[in-house]
Structure formats: C-alpha cells, structure tokens
Design a protein around this motif. Structure first.
Motif, PDB file in Angstrom:
ATOM      1  N   VAL A   1       0.834  -1.209   0.000  1.00 61.70           N
ATOM      2  CA  VAL A   1       0.000   0.000   0.000  1.00 61.70           C
ATOM      3  C   VAL A   1       0.864   1.252   0.000  1.00 61.70           C
ATOM      4  CG1 VAL A   1      -1.925  -1.185   1.127  1.00 61.70           C
ATOM      5  CG2 VAL A   1      -0.288   0.074   2.541  1.00 61.70           C
ATOM      6  N   GLU A   2       2.035   1.171   0.611  1.00 63.96           N
ATOM      7  CA  GLU A   2       2.940   2.321   0.598  1.00 63.96           C
ATOM      8  C   GLU A   2       3.456   2.586  -0.813  1.00 63.96           C
ATOM      9  OE1 GLU A   2       4.494   1.800   5.214  1.00 63.96           O
ATOM     10  OE2 GLU A   2       5.788   1.175   3.560  1.00 63.96           O
ATOM     11  N   ASN A   3       3.808   1.525  -1.525  1.00 57.89           N
ATOM     12  CA  ASN A   3       4.259   1.688  -2.907  1.00 57.89           C
ATOM     13  C   ASN A   3       3.156   2.263  -3.791  1.00 57.89           C
ATOM     14  OD1 ASN A   3       6.774   0.759  -2.343  1.00 57.89           O
ATOM     15  ND2 ASN A   3       6.645  -1.099  -3.555  1.00 57.89           N
ATOM     16  N   ALA A   4       1.943   1.796  -3.569  1.00 60.55           N
ATOM     17  CA  ALA A   4       0.815   2.317  -4.351  1.00 60.55           C
ATOM     18  C   ALA A   4       0.629   3.808  -4.087  1.00 60.55           C
ATOM     19  CB  ALA A   4      -0.462   1.555  -3.997  1.00 60.55           C
ATOM     20  N   SER A   5       0.826   4.222  -2.846  1.00 61.05           N
ATOM     21  CA  SER A   5       0.713   5.639  -2.504  1.00 61.05           C
ATOM     22  C   SER A   5       1.813   6.446  -3.186  1.00 61.05           C
ATOM     23  CB  SER A   5       0.793   5.820  -0.985  1.00 61.05           C
ATOM     24  OG  SER A   5       0.684   7.184  -0.628  1.00 61.05           O
ATOM     25  N   HIS A   6       3.025   5.922  -3.185  1.00 58.98           N
ATOM     26  CA  HIS A   6       4.135   6.607  -3.863  1.00 58.98           C
ATOM     27  C   HIS A   6       3.863   6.755  -5.360  1.00 58.98           C
ATOM     28  CE1 HIS A   6       6.944   7.385  -0.774  1.00 58.98           C
ATOM     29  NE2 HIS A   6       7.288   6.139  -0.536  1.00 58.98           N
ATOM     30  N   ALA A   7       3.196   5.772  -5.934  1.00 59.86           N
ATOM     31  CA  ALA A   7       2.940   5.785  -7.376  1.00 59.86           C
ATOM     32  C   ALA A   7       1.900   6.833  -7.766  1.00 59.86           C
ATOM     33  CB  ALA A   7       2.489   4.406  -7.844  1.00 59.86           C
TER      34      ALA A   7
END
Length: 276
Positions: free
Chosen positions: A117-123
C-alpha cells in the motif's frame, strides 16, 4: 518505505539474501535485496515527483524552461542512478544486524501488505488528490480513537528526530544556492540571509508538513486495520528499526539535495520557451 507485489519466488529470494548474513557491514547484493523487500527502491524513485516543484522555487513555471524541461528532469532524477547512490551509501553504513531485523519484519505477511500500500501511494503522483482524500478520511476518524493513535505513532516513529522540516529546508537551500551560482536563479543570494528566511518560516512549514503527513498516512493506510496499524507502530518503534529509518531518511534527503543541485546546473543551460 513502500512495497511492490512481485512473484513470491522473488520475494523469497530477497528474504534469503538478507537473512542469511554474517553480522558485519552489508555487501551490495544484500543492500539491493533490502531496497526491494522494504520498498525503499520505490520510495527513492518517487523523489522524481518533487522535480515539479523546482521551477516554482525560482518563481517560474516549468513551461518557462522550454520543451527540454521534461527530458532534463527525467535524466537528473533517473531512478536507477538514485538507487545506485543509495546502495553506495547504505553498503557502508547499514550493518547486517540492521538488514536482518528490518527484512524479518517486511518479509512477513503484514510487512508485505504494508509495503504494497505504501508503494501504491508513492505511485500516485498527484499530491493534491492524496492530501484532499486523506483530509476527508481524517475527518471521519475520532481524535482519541485507536486508529488516530496508531497513525500518530507511525508518523513519530519514522521521523523520531524531526528530520523532515530541517531536511527539506536544506534541500531548498542547496538548490537555491546552486541556482544562484549557475545563473538559473537570475540573481545572486546570500546563504546566511536565505537560511534566516527559512528559519522565519519554519513554524508555518512545520505545521503544513505535519498536516500533510497526517493526511498522507490516512490515505496510504486507509485499507489497513487498526490492529495492523498498531502492530506496524510497534515494529517501527523498535530501537534497531529506529536506527534503520534514521539512516534511510538521511540517505533519501541527501540524494534529493544532490539531485536538486544537479537540476539547478542543468536548468541554467535551458532557454526560455519564448526564445526558442
């Protein structure tokens, strides 16, 4: 830090690389595996999003720098180059004890879900969208609830020494001084005066970053349960994890400052769009 969802075999390989270590300084292969399993590689790549703010710091717009702006910003904030910079530093500073401890958590089911979910937020490049949606979610969370407590603990745990405000100020100073020296700013500035101006605006910047941090956390972890958020906070508050995050924060901001200084040099060579 943020995570991707790759094949289980790749995830398992990263875990084995990091966990099967002696207790000395880490080698490059282990640090590269560490970046992937924790999602720090994605966090580093997301630094490129901050390039959009560079023209505004000079009182201009990206369009003022002509059609080459996109190409140059992409070259300066090249993800593989920034990751190499991180590996260079972390290979000399992270110990295998740090890598083992962090990888053990992030290799878990909860760790993998959190990094995803953190990576998705960064994206999500549109920060205004994230902030507005995060603020909407915050209004639905009681200030004294377990969820709000966990979110605040997470924020404190990843910035234990209040690095963020001072680090952002340093990035801005280094960028503006480089722009002044190379001519991209159009006039010269005195560093002491600039730092004094930064200090005078520090309270407002701190308040804005704290508000933005709460909104970002609410947005990023919106699908994570209160219990899992509390477990994440527990993991991040461990002394070893605190050392890992302090170092990674320092590395991330050093890379950002370095890239902004380089961008200032490249911007000095650009011609205004109307002159092309």
């Amino acid at each position: 830090m943020q995570h991707w969802r790759h094949a289980v075999t790749l995830s398992a390989l990263c875990v084995l690389l990091v966990l099967a270590l002696p207790a000395k300084a880490a080698d490059r292969a282990n640090v590269e595996a560490f970046l992937k399993i924790t999602g720090f590689d994605v966090a580093l790549a997301a630094i490129a999003h901050s390039a959009d703010h560079a023209p505004a710091l000079l009182g201009q717009d990206a369009a003022d720098f002509g059609p080459e702006w996109v190409q140059i910003s992409e070259e300066v904030f090249d993800a593989p180059h920034m990751q190499k910079m991180a590996v260079d530093i972390l290979s000399e500073t992270l110990t295998n004890e740090h890598l083992h401890h962090a990888a053990e958590f992030y290799a878990s089911d909860l760790g993998q879900r959190l990094v995803e979910v953190e990576n998705a937020s960064h994206a999500t490049e549109d920060r205004d969208v994230k902030r507005s949606e995060g603020q909407r979610l915050l209004k639905k969370i009681d200030a004294s609830s377990e969820r709000m407590t966990a979110l605040l603990r997470l924020m404190d745990a990843v910035d234990t020494s209040d690095q963020s405000v001072r680090a952002v100020q340093e990035v801005m100073v280094r960028f503006l001084m480089a722009a002044s020296h190379t001519g991209a700013l159009g006039y010269t500035i005195d560093e002491d005066t600039l730092r004094e101006l930064m200090r005078s605006d520090e309270a407002a910047m701190t308040a804005d970053m704290e508000e933005g941090g709460r909104a970002n956390a609410a947005y990023t972890y919106r699908d994570i349960s209160d219990q899992d958020l509390a477990a994440y906070a527990d993991a991040l508050e461990h002394p070893l994890m605190q050392e890992v995050y302090e170092l990674m924060n320092a590395v991330q901001y050093e890379i950002m400052a370095n890239r902004f200084e380089t961008l200032a040099v490249r911007m000095a060579d650009l011609r205004p769009a109307e002159e092309l």
